[in-house]
Design an enzyme around this catalytic site. Structure first.
Site, PDB file in Angstrom:
ATOM      1  NE  ARG A 235      29.266  43.523  40.766  1.00  0.00           N
ATOM      2  CZ  ARG A 235      29.999  43.764  39.677  1.00  0.00           C
ATOM      3  NH1 ARG A 235      31.038  43.016  39.387  1.00  0.00           N
ATOM      4  NH2 ARG A 235      29.723  44.789  38.886  1.00  0.00           N
ATOM      5  CD  GLU A 264      35.314  44.383  44.541  1.00  0.00           C
ATOM      6  OE1 GLU A 264      35.336  45.357  43.770  1.00  0.00           O
ATOM      7  OE2 GLU A 264      35.005  43.250  44.172  1.00  0.00           O
ATOM      8  CG  HIS A 282      36.291  44.469  40.306  1.00  0.00           C
ATOM      9  ND1 HIS A 282      35.209  44.689  41.110  1.00  0.00           N
ATOM     10  CD2 HIS A 282      35.766  44.205  39.082  1.00  0.00           C
ATOM     11  CE1 HIS A 282      34.094  44.580  40.406  1.00  0.00           C
ATOM     12  NE2 HIS A 282      34.418  44.285  39.175  1.00  0.00           N
TER      13      HIS A 282
END
Ligand code: NAD
Ligand code: MLT
Length: 533
Positions: A235, A264, A282
């Site tokens: 994360r 993000e 991601h």
């Protein structure tokens, strides 16, 4: 609690197999992508369930917009895009599928370590740009190097297994995984202070929590070997991006591989563009297999919930695992009925503070501790709180209104009073100067009261419909007066049952078809509570 799910909203491009599984059991599915906030609020309010990946933010505002929502399914692991506390407050179950993308995330981590050691993306980009440059991309072998894994959970341990095949020494740290267990996976578990100076590569695999935020920071990087390489496929925020950039620029960090970012998508690309950084948007779980697996798992978990099978993957109410089981339903109904009766018996309220002592007798009922406590609170709090109350939010709302609550289990002891069943629930309510003790059982499949303040109904009193509880002295005979008063207001009385007396008191309970407006008192008896179950 109702686990009915008729309409589910599928968001964020969750694999269509999810919708198919739900539709196969008759659940209607709406698939939407890229909704505005207004559209999201409107759609969520029209569905019982919503399934997301990580793009949709399920905030307090989204939750507050719906009275209907009962379940949020996360097709993936991290629930940081869901306000779990707000979901609990609104009585909404949050489920995830933690194991479904483990292998993909672990493989992506290993690929990042390899890419980092041999500058694969940089060399590939250079060649594509027409440069046959071998000198700039001198790599390092992984063999003989030390990899530190911070977080030895599902993904961390799979990474350990795979990187051992490269001949790496694996060290690590996890506050929960025992040292001996880590050793079985070939990982030497050490205190963090011993990890930093030994690692050539550090990969983090923890959740993002207040105590893991900026876990890799300036201070830690200063304790690491010069040239250490950092990997984050967990994360954004576990690695302090500003500190990492400083270490890369100073040359003390030899490279970083990042799949996740504090923001993000990142708006500031300085770190991504650094020549020693390998980055992906991601993609850890972004494989056909993982996306299909999490989609199937989340759909199956919802189908199981609707069909009364054990709940899997519940993040915010793990105690409810077996609450959908048919055998538990009568006990949940009993607990709610006892909670509701305890509340009515202790009215009017002189003080907001209230204590509830609950004893579960017998082996079967003792196993239901995790959800019978919340069920009692549901009955107790009905009408006392603004929110729709259910097994998910009852403990949180009870705490907020000052209910103190203790549940004890007695698996080897039968119920204390003459109640034909061995499994029973005893509730003591203390509120100001009032106190009452109730004993009930659902062993016969129905919520049944066996004793109230020590007065016993040997054959039990089924709790259902509308019931009026009259207290009287053992020397009084108010039955005829009760019947007369009820008839005077045209009540349809279906039963009138008296308990055995104690030397202080006897209870007479009338069951009627509907609520009765009894304005005048009954000679020889006091109407303590009227309850519609
Ligand atoms: P997990 O719950 O199985 O393991 C996490 C481990 O971290 C646990 O063993 C826990 O004890 C440990 N931990 C907690 N605090 C710690 C600390 N301060 N120091 C060291 N260890 C600590 O979780 P998992 O399934 O292995 O997932 C790990 C992370 O990867 C999560 O953040 C998850 O959201 C993320 N993830 C990312 C992707 C991706 O696409 N990039 C995919 C899947 C999961
Ligand atoms: C997860 O937590 O499951 C991953 O970050 C992957 C995803 O967001 O889909």
């Amino acid at each position: 609690m109702s686990f009915r799910v008729k309409r589910v909203l599928l968001l964020d491009g969750v694999d269509p197999v999810c919708g198919q599984i739900l539709m196969d059991v008759g659940i209607s599915v709406t698939t939407r992508n890229k909704l505005t906030k207004e559209q999201l609020l409107k759609e969520v309010a029209e569905h019982d369930g919503v399934i997301v990946r990580s793009a949709t933010k399920v905030t307090e505002e989204v939750l507050a917009a719906s009275d209907r929502l009962r379940i949020i399914g996360r097709a993936g692991t991290g629930v940081d895009n869901i306000d779990v506390q707000a979901a609990t407050r609104h009585g909404v179950i949050v489920m995830n599928t933690p194991g479904g993308n483990t292998l993909s995330a672990a493989e992506h981590t290993c690929a990042m370590v390899c890419a980092l050691s041999r500058c694969l993306p940089q060399a590939c980009a250079a060649l594509k740009a027409g440069s046959w440059d071998r000198k700039s991309f001198l790599g390092y072998e992984l063999h003989g190097k030390t990899l530190a894994i911070i977080g030895l959970g599902r993904i961390g341990r799979e990474v350990a297994k795979r990187m051992q095949a490269f001949g790496m020494t694996i060290i690590g740290y996890d506050p929960v995984t025992p040292v001996e267990v880590a050793a079985e996976w070939g990982v030497e578990s050490l205190p963090l202070e011993s990890v930093w100076p030994r690692a050539d590569y550090i990969t983090v695999h923890t959740p993002l929590l207040p105590h893991t935020k900026n876990l890799i920071n300036d201070e830690v990087l200063a304790k690491c070997k010069s040239g250490v390489r950092i990997v984050n496929v967990a994360r954004g925020g576990i690695v302090d991006e500003a500190a990492l950039l400083r270490a890369l620029e100073a040359g003390t960090c030899g490279g970083a591989a990042l799949d996740v970012f504090q923001e993000e998508p990142p708006t500031d690309l300085t770190l991504c563009k650094h020549p020693k950084v390998v980055c992906t948007p991601h993609l850890g779980a972004n494989t056909v297999e993982a996306q299909r697996r999490v989609a199937v798992e989340v759909a199956q978990q919802i189908v199981d919930m609707v069909n009364g099978r054990p709940l899997v993957g519940v993040v915010n109410a793990p105690g409810l695992t077996n609450a959908t089981n048919d055998a538990c339903k009568p006990w949940i109904e009993l607990a709610q009925a006892l909670g509701c009766l305890a509340n009515h018996l202790s009215q009017p309220v002189e003080t907001p503070s209230l204590t509830l002592n609950v004893d579960l007798y017998g082996s079967e009922v003792s196993k239901m501790e995790a959800f019978l406590g919340p069920a009692l609170l549901v009955g107790l709090l009905k009408g006392m709180t603004q929110n729709g109350i259910n097994l998910v939010n009852a403990p949180m709302l009870a705490k907020e209104v000052g209910v103190s609550f203790v549940v004890r289990t007695h698996p080897d002891k039968p119920a204390p009073l003459a109640c034909s069943a061995t499994d029973a629930i005893q509730v003591e309510i203390l509120r100001g100067f009032k106190s009452h003790a109730l004993l009930g059982s659902a062993a016969a499949g129905q919520a049944t009261l066996y004793a109230l303040d020590g007065c016993v109904w040997e054959s039990g009193l089924t709790l259902g419909r509308n019931m009026l509880f009259f207290s009287a002295s053992p020397s009084a005979s108010p039955l005829a007066a009760i019947a007369t008063q009820l008839m005077a207001v045209h009540a349809v009385v279906t039963s009138l049952l008296s308990s055995a007396p104690t030397n202080k008191e006897v209870w007479h309970v009338a069951r009627t078809n509907s609520t009765v407006d009894l304005t005048t008192g009954v000679p020889g008896a006091r109407l303590v509570a009227q309850v519609t179950f």
